[in-house]
Design a protein around this motif. Structure first.
Motif, PDB file in Angstrom:
ATOM      1  N   GLN A  64      -8.784 -40.631 -14.145  1.00 46.66           N
ATOM      2  CA  GLN A  64      -8.685 -40.946 -12.725  1.00 46.66           C
ATOM      3  C   GLN A  64      -8.656 -39.701 -11.843  1.00 46.66           C
ATOM      4  O   GLN A  64      -9.322 -39.645 -10.805  1.00 46.66           O
ATOM      5  CB  GLN A  64      -7.424 -41.775 -12.468  1.00 46.66           C
ATOM      6  CG  GLN A  64      -7.174 -42.123 -11.004  1.00 46.66           C
ATOM      7  CD  GLN A  64      -8.185 -43.089 -10.430  1.00 46.66           C
ATOM      8  OE1 GLN A  64      -8.840 -43.814 -11.179  1.00 46.66           O
ATOM      9  NE2 GLN A  64      -8.317 -43.103  -9.108  1.00 46.66           N
ATOM     10  N   ASP A  67     -12.777 -35.329 -12.016  1.00 49.95           N
ATOM     11  CA  ASP A  67     -14.150 -35.808 -11.906  1.00 49.95           C
ATOM     12  C   ASP A  67     -14.897 -35.349 -13.156  1.00 49.95           C
ATOM     13  O   ASP A  67     -15.689 -34.402 -13.130  1.00 49.95           O
ATOM     14  CB  ASP A  67     -14.810 -35.255 -10.636  1.00 49.95           C
ATOM     15  CG  ASP A  67     -16.140 -35.935 -10.336  1.00 49.95           C
ATOM     16  OD1 ASP A  67     -16.649 -36.649 -11.219  1.00 49.95           O
ATOM     17  OD2 ASP A  67     -16.677 -35.734  -9.229  1.00 49.95           O
ATOM     18  N   GLN A 150     -13.976 -34.104  -2.849  1.00 50.78           N
ATOM     19  CA  GLN A 150     -13.884 -35.530  -2.545  1.00 50.78           C
ATOM     20  C   GLN A 150     -15.073 -36.262  -3.136  1.00 50.78           C
ATOM     21  O   GLN A 150     -16.225 -35.845  -2.982  1.00 50.78           O
ATOM     22  CB  GLN A 150     -13.852 -35.769  -1.032  1.00 50.78           C
ATOM     23  CG  GLN A 150     -12.464 -35.661  -0.439  1.00 50.78           C
ATOM     24  CD  GLN A 150     -12.444 -36.091   1.013  1.00 50.78           C
ATOM     25  OE1 GLN A 150     -13.418 -35.906   1.716  1.00 50.78           O
ATOM     26  NE2 GLN A 150     -11.337 -36.629   1.452  1.00 50.78           N
ATOM     27  N   THR A 151     -14.790 -37.370  -3.801  1.00 47.52           N
ATOM     28  CA  THR A 151     -15.835 -38.243  -4.306  1.00 47.52           C
ATOM     29  C   THR A 151     -15.308 -39.666  -4.271  1.00 47.52           C
ATOM     30  O   THR A 151     -14.157 -39.914  -4.637  1.00 47.52           O
ATOM     31  CB  THR A 151     -16.259 -37.855  -5.739  1.00 47.52           C
ATOM     32  OG1 THR A 151     -17.246 -38.776  -6.203  1.00 47.52           O
ATOM     33  CG2 THR A 151     -15.086 -37.849  -6.700  1.00 47.52           C
ATOM     34  N   ASP A 152     -16.155 -40.589  -3.801  1.00 47.11           N
ATOM     35  CA  ASP A 152     -15.723 -41.989  -3.663  1.00 47.11           C
ATOM     36  C   ASP A 152     -14.423 -42.078  -2.866  1.00 47.11           C
ATOM     37  O   ASP A 152     -13.499 -42.831  -3.222  1.00 47.11           O
ATOM     38  CB  ASP A 152     -15.540 -42.653  -5.034  1.00 47.11           C
ATOM     39  CG  ASP A 152     -16.836 -42.686  -5.832  1.00 47.11           C
ATOM     40  OD1 ASP A 152     -17.908 -42.797  -5.202  1.00 47.11           O
ATOM     41  OD2 ASP A 152     -16.780 -42.588  -7.064  1.00 47.11           O
ATOM     42  N   SER A 153     -14.347 -41.286  -1.794  1.00 46.56           N
ATOM     43  CA  SER A 153     -13.188 -41.301  -0.885  1.00 46.56           C
ATOM     44  C   SER A 153     -11.890 -40.920  -1.578  1.00 46.56           C
ATOM     45  O   SER A 153     -10.810 -41.356  -1.198  1.00 46.56           O
ATOM     46  CB  SER A 153     -13.031 -42.686  -0.230  1.00 46.56           C
ATOM     47  OG  SER A 153     -14.201 -43.036   0.458  1.00 46.56           O
ATOM     48  N   GLN A 154     -11.979 -40.099  -2.614  1.00 42.95           N
ATOM     49  CA  GLN A 154     -10.784 -39.680  -3.351  1.00 42.95           C
ATOM     50  C   GLN A 154     -10.879 -38.194  -3.690  1.00 42.95           C
ATOM     51  O   GLN A 154     -11.955 -37.687  -3.997  1.00 42.95           O
ATOM     52  CB  GLN A 154     -10.672 -40.484  -4.651  1.00 42.95           C
ATOM     53  CG  GLN A 154      -9.479 -40.092  -5.521  1.00 42.95           C
ATOM     54  CD  GLN A 154      -9.468 -40.830  -6.847  1.00 42.95           C
ATOM     55  OE1 GLN A 154     -10.099 -41.872  -6.974  1.00 42.95           O
ATOM     56  NE2 GLN A 154      -8.766 -40.297  -7.824  1.00 42.95           N
ATOM     57  N   ARG A 156     -10.509 -35.380  -6.230  1.00 44.39           N
ATOM     58  CA  ARG A 156     -10.497 -35.312  -7.698  1.00 44.39           C
ATOM     59  C   ARG A 156     -10.639 -33.868  -8.143  1.00 44.39           C
ATOM     60  O   ARG A 156     -11.319 -33.050  -7.500  1.00 44.39           O
ATOM     61  CB  ARG A 156     -11.613 -36.175  -8.285  1.00 44.39           C
ATOM     62  CG  ARG A 156     -11.517 -37.631  -7.848  1.00 44.39           C
ATOM     63  CD  ARG A 156     -12.575 -38.485  -8.485  1.00 44.39           C
ATOM     64  NE  ARG A 156     -12.195 -38.890  -9.841  1.00 44.39           N
ATOM     65  CZ  ARG A 156     -12.986 -39.590 -10.624  1.00 44.39           C
ATOM     66  NH1 ARG A 156     -14.191 -39.941 -10.223  1.00 44.39           N
ATOM     67  NH2 ARG A 156     -12.589 -39.933 -11.840  1.00 44.39           N
TER      68      ARG A 156
END
Length: 204
Positions: A64, A67, A150-154, A156
């Motif tokens: 989680q 990335d 940031q990736t997919d609004s998260q 990581r």
């Protein structure tokens, strides 16, 4: 009229909630804090959990908070484009297992250590650096610099620099050399051998 105004305000607030993903409200340090908390709980119960228990506890949080597909792709550079989709999948899954096994192997006991978050700072291309420390009871410490994007609004993690040594740089140099001199199958086999080696002593 009041009802119309109240309804409009409610709609605006709901719209704001829908437009701004909850993850964006988080600080980059939240990802590191979740990782640290999991590592600490694993360390405290290391003997009770055993190697496989530590692995299973760490697998979801590492999947989680890191990335892993991005990191795996980056380590291979231009060689990534020469691989098939099936080879991409094989490499990412093997890389994931090796990453979790490595954490389960290193965080295998507790001696009163604790983690701190020292701060965060911006990086080029909208990245962030979060500095954390693992502090021993005697005051000595290991400094971890986590680089995030940031990736997919998260937020990581894409790299960990431990006391100045970049994990990503080390893997990138090693993996690319093997790819160029021995090929993909050899690289995959070497990673699987590492997994077996790391699992072996830990289970003994």
């Amino acid at each position: 009229m009041k009802r119309v105004l109240i309804g409009a305000i409610v709609m605006i607030l709901v719209g704001i909630t829908l437009v701004i993903p909850p993850a964006l409200a988080e600080q980059p340090s939240s990802a590191v804090e979740r990782l640290n908390n999991t590592l600490l709980s694993v360390m405290k119960k290391a003997e009770e959990l055993g190697f496989e228990g530590r692995y299973q506890r760490l697998l979801p949080v590492i999947t989680q908070e890191f990335d892993l597909p991005f990191i795996a792709r980056y380590t291979l550079g231009s060689s990534w484009d020469e691989l098939s989709d099936e080879q991409h999948h094989q490499f990412i899954e093997t890389f994931r297992e090796l990453s979790v096994v490595d954490y389960a192997r290193h965080f295998d006991g507790y001696g009163g250590e604790h983690f701190t978050i020292e701060g965060q700072s911006p990086l080029p291309r909208s990245g962030m650096r979060v500095r954390s420390k693992l502090i021993d009871p005697d005051g000595s410490s290991v400094v971890f610099d986590y680089l995030l994007h940031q990736t997919d609004s998260q937020w990581r993690i894409v790299n960990v620099i431990a006391d100045g040594v970049s994990d990503l740089a080390v893997k990138r140099a090693e993996y690319r050399h093997i790819m160029k001199t021995e090929g993909f199958s050899s690289l995959l086999n070497k990673l699987k051998q590492k997994i077996a080696l790391y699992r072996g002593p830990a289970d003994a």
